[in-house]
Write a protein that holds these residues in place. Structure first.
Motif, PDB file in Angstrom:
ATOM      1  N   LEU A   1       0.883  -1.174   0.000  1.00 32.41           N
ATOM      2  CA  LEU A   1       0.000   0.000   0.000  1.00 32.41           C
ATOM      3  C   LEU A   1       0.917   1.219   0.000  1.00 32.41           C
ATOM      4  O   LEU A   1       2.017   1.180   0.572  1.00 32.41           O
ATOM      5  CB  LEU A   1      -0.877   0.019   1.255  1.00 32.41           C
ATOM      6  CG  LEU A   1      -1.954  -1.065   1.350  1.00 32.41           C
ATOM      7  CD1 LEU A   1      -2.684  -0.985   2.693  1.00 32.41           C
ATOM      8  CD2 LEU A   1      -2.962  -0.952   0.200  1.00 32.41           C
ATOM      9  N   ASP A   2       0.473   2.299  -0.612  1.00 30.93           N
ATOM     10  CA  ASP A   2       1.269   3.539  -0.608  1.00 30.93           C
ATOM     11  C   ASP A   2       1.447   4.021   0.827  1.00 30.93           C
ATOM     12  O   ASP A   2       0.633   3.703   1.710  1.00 30.93           O
ATOM     13  CB  ASP A   2       0.558   4.630  -1.404  1.00 30.93           C
ATOM     14  CG  ASP A   2       0.362   4.232  -2.854  1.00 30.93           C
ATOM     15  OD1 ASP A   2       1.149   3.412  -3.347  1.00 30.93           O
ATOM     16  OD2 ASP A   2      -0.599   4.742  -3.471  1.00 30.93           O
TER      17      ASP A   2
ATOM     18  N   HIS B   1      -0.116   2.352  -7.746  1.00 30.94           N
ATOM     19  CA  HIS B   1      -0.975   3.534  -7.520  1.00 30.94           C
ATOM     20  C   HIS B   1      -2.300   3.413  -8.293  1.00 30.94           C
ATOM     21  O   HIS B   1      -2.811   4.425  -8.799  1.00 30.94           O
ATOM     22  CB  HIS B   1      -0.289   4.821  -7.990  1.00 30.94           C
ATOM     23  CG  HIS B   1       0.896   5.233  -7.178  1.00 30.94           C
ATOM     24  ND1 HIS B   1       1.069   4.918  -5.858  1.00 30.94           N
ATOM     25  CD2 HIS B   1       1.974   5.987  -7.520  1.00 30.94           C
ATOM     26  CE1 HIS B   1       2.213   5.436  -5.422  1.00 30.94           C
ATOM     27  NE2 HIS B   1       2.790   6.078  -6.409  1.00 30.94           N
ATOM     28  N   GLN B   2      -2.838   2.207  -8.379  1.00 30.90           N
ATOM     29  CA  GLN B   2      -3.928   2.017  -9.352  1.00 30.90           C
ATOM     30  C   GLN B   2      -5.156   2.878  -9.083  1.00 30.90           C
ATOM     31  O   GLN B   2      -5.698   3.484 -10.010  1.00 30.90           O
ATOM     32  CB  GLN B   2      -4.337   0.542  -9.413  1.00 30.90           C
ATOM     33  CG  GLN B   2      -5.328   0.276 -10.563  1.00 30.90           C
ATOM     34  CD  GLN B   2      -5.597  -1.186 -10.781  1.00 30.90           C
ATOM     35  OE1 GLN B   2      -4.832  -2.048 -10.333  1.00 30.90           O
ATOM     36  NE2 GLN B   2      -6.681  -1.481 -11.468  1.00 30.90           N
ATOM     37  N   VAL B   3      -5.599   2.937  -7.839  1.00 27.61           N
ATOM     38  CA  VAL B   3      -6.826   3.714  -7.576  1.00 27.61           C
ATOM     39  C   VAL B   3      -6.574   5.188  -7.869  1.00 27.61           C
ATOM     40  O   VAL B   3      -7.371   5.858  -8.547  1.00 27.61           O
ATOM     41  CB  VAL B   3      -7.290   3.523  -6.113  1.00 27.61           C
ATOM     42  CG1 VAL B   3      -8.484   4.418  -5.821  1.00 27.61           C
ATOM     43  CG2 VAL B   3      -7.625   2.067  -5.826  1.00 27.61           C
ATOM     44  N   LYS B   4      -5.443   5.688  -7.379  1.00 28.52           N
ATOM     45  CA  LYS B   4      -5.150   7.110  -7.577  1.00 28.52           C
ATOM     46  C   LYS B   4      -5.022   7.444  -9.070  1.00 28.52           C
ATOM     47  O   LYS B   4      -5.544   8.454  -9.533  1.00 28.52           O
ATOM     48  CB  LYS B   4      -3.846   7.476  -6.848  1.00 28.52           C
ATOM     49  CG  LYS B   4      -3.958   7.382  -5.336  1.00 28.52           C
ATOM     50  CD  LYS B   4      -2.609   7.594  -4.687  1.00 28.52           C
ATOM     51  CE  LYS B   4      -2.686   7.355  -3.190  1.00 28.52           C
ATOM     52  NZ  LYS B   4      -1.372   7.285  -2.562  1.00 28.52           N
TER      53      LYS B   4
ATOM     54  N   TYR C   1     -11.533  -0.735  -1.920  1.00 26.04           N
ATOM     55  CA  TYR C   1     -10.943   0.523  -1.451  1.00 26.04           C
ATOM     56  C   TYR C   1     -12.029   1.563  -1.261  1.00 26.04           C
ATOM     57  O   TYR C   1     -12.985   1.618  -2.044  1.00 26.04           O
ATOM     58  CB  TYR C   1      -9.947   1.074  -2.485  1.00 26.04           C
ATOM     59  CG  TYR C   1      -8.761   0.183  -2.710  1.00 26.04           C
ATOM     60  CD1 TYR C   1      -7.609   0.315  -1.947  1.00 26.04           C
ATOM     61  CD2 TYR C   1      -8.786  -0.809  -3.690  1.00 26.04           C
ATOM     62  CE1 TYR C   1      -6.505  -0.511  -2.147  1.00 26.04           C
ATOM     63  CE2 TYR C   1      -7.694  -1.642  -3.900  1.00 26.04           C
ATOM     64  CZ  TYR C   1      -6.562  -1.480  -3.128  1.00 26.04           C
ATOM     65  OH  TYR C   1      -5.482  -2.298  -3.327  1.00 26.04           O
TER      66      TYR C   1
ATOM     67  N   THR D   1      -1.690   5.473   2.142  1.00 27.98           N
ATOM     68  CA  THR D   1      -2.906   4.642   2.127  1.00 27.98           C
ATOM     69  C   THR D   1      -3.015   3.919   3.471  1.00 27.98           C
ATOM     70  O   THR D   1      -2.026   3.419   4.002  1.00 27.98           O
ATOM     71  CB  THR D   1      -2.839   3.602   0.985  1.00 27.98           C
ATOM     72  OG1 THR D   1      -2.717   4.297  -0.250  1.00 27.98           O
ATOM     73  CG2 THR D   1      -4.073   2.730   0.947  1.00 27.98           C
TER      74      THR D   1
ATOM     75  N   LEU E   1      -7.121   7.424   0.869  1.00 34.11           N
ATOM     76  CA  LEU E   1      -7.461   6.085   0.381  1.00 34.11           C
ATOM     77  C   LEU E   1      -7.323   5.069   1.501  1.00 34.11           C
ATOM     78  O   LEU E   1      -6.331   5.072   2.234  1.00 34.11           O
ATOM     79  CB  LEU E   1      -6.499   5.727  -0.775  1.00 34.11           C
ATOM     80  CG  LEU E   1      -6.781   4.422  -1.504  1.00 34.11           C
ATOM     81  CD1 LEU E   1      -8.163   4.457  -2.169  1.00 34.11           C
ATOM     82  CD2 LEU E   1      -5.713   4.183  -2.584  1.00 34.11           C
TER      83      LEU E   1
HETATM   84  N1  URA Z   1      -4.169   2.049  -5.229  1.00 37.28           N
HETATM   85  C1  URA Z   1      -3.431   3.140  -4.924  1.00 37.28           C
HETATM   86  O1  URA Z   1      -3.443   4.126  -5.656  1.00 37.28           O
HETATM   87  N2  URA Z   1      -2.690   3.109  -3.805  1.00 37.28           N
HETATM   88  C2  URA Z   1      -2.656   2.070  -2.952  1.00 37.28           C
HETATM   89  O2  URA Z   1      -1.967   2.116  -1.924  1.00 37.28           O
HETATM   90  C3  URA Z   1      -3.435   0.941  -3.272  1.00 37.28           C
HETATM   91  C4  URA Z   1      -4.178   0.955  -4.419  1.00 37.28           C
END
Ligand code: URA
Length: 247
Positions: free
Chosen positions: A105-106, A188-191, A136, A109, A204
């Motif tokens: 995780l970042d 960084h998939q969600v971001k 998330y 996060t 997040l």
């Molecule tokens: N996606 C993100 O951007 N950050 C994370 O830590 C996990 C998933």
């Protein structure tokens, strides 16, 4: 079932080098069933073995499977550079046992992070082929709109990815918050998905992996617990969702 000398048992459980474990035993710091053990070569059955070191109780575990509620400002890297590492939140025995985070995780996060010293488990959990959904909760800079949710469900093109990435599910949960479920674990998939969809992630949290939820674990930020068999079973991929290999 296996029987081992106590010094080797302690070493396997992360109490330091063989020499350090021997010194603990010979120094009278280790007890089994309330009796101080004398003689580091004494042999014990490991299965279910309960012992104390400096009066702290331990149970022998061949491997450890841990859920940590990761707080912000901790790094998952083995060699953290700007913030303390997540291992600093666990007893030092786990570092000696080579416990590692399962994926990353970042640093900013928060939420559910699995950790283990079982290489096969780490490998299996990290494998993209397993399609284990990760849930998330993202707080957004701009308000969440139905168009944003639709876009994340349809798929967005990220730089360096060969094809658009889509959320498995996505729903608005507050004016500036959405829940997004992903089965990939790209950097960084969600971001990056939110940015590609024209919004911005300001906070997040990972709230679940498979069917194992942070809520059910009831862990405060910075705390951890061992996972039992039933909890580990919640991490198995849903057979309904596992796709056959591409032909
Ligand atoms: N996606 C993100 O951007 N950050 C994370 O830590 C996990 C998933």
């Amino acid at each position: 079932m296996s029987k081992l000398p106590l010094e080797r048992i302690l070493q396997s459980q992360g109490f330091g080098t063989r020499k350090a474990c021997r010194q603990l035993i010979d120094g009278g710091e280790v007890a089994i069933a309330g009796e101080t053990v004398s003689g580091h070569r004494a042999v014990f059955e490991t299965s279910g073995l309960e012992f104390t070191v400096f009066d702290e109780a331990w149970v022998y575990r061949e491997h450890v499977y841990i859920a940590l509620h990761k707080p912000a400002n901790f790094e998952c890297s083995r060699k953290p550079s700007h913030h303390p590492g997540v291992l600093s939140l666990l007893p030092e025995q786990f570092t000696w046992r080579d416990v590692q985070p399962v994926g990353r995780l970042d640093h900013d996060t928060t939420g559910l992070l699995l950790m283990s010293d079982d290489g096969a488990f780490i490998h299996a959990q990290s494998s993209p082929k397993r399609h284990i959904p990760k849930v998330y909760v993202a707080t957004t800079h701009e308000p969440v709109t139905p168009a944003l949710v639709d876009l994340l469900l349809a798929g967005v093109q990220l730089h360096d990815e060969p094809a658009p990435l889509a959320a498995l599910t996505c729903r608005q949960i507050a004016t500036h918050q959405l829940e997004i479920v992903l089965e990939q674990g790209k950097y960084h998939q969600v971001k990056r998905m939110l940015a590609a969809a024209g919004n911005h992630c300001s906070a997040l949290q990972r709230s679940a992996i498979g069917a194992l939820t942070l809520e059910a674990l009831a862990l405060d930020a910075g705390t951890w617990c061992y996972l039992d068999e039933a909890q580990l079973a919640l991490l198995m991929p849903d057979p309904e969702r596992v796709r056959p290999p591409a032909t």
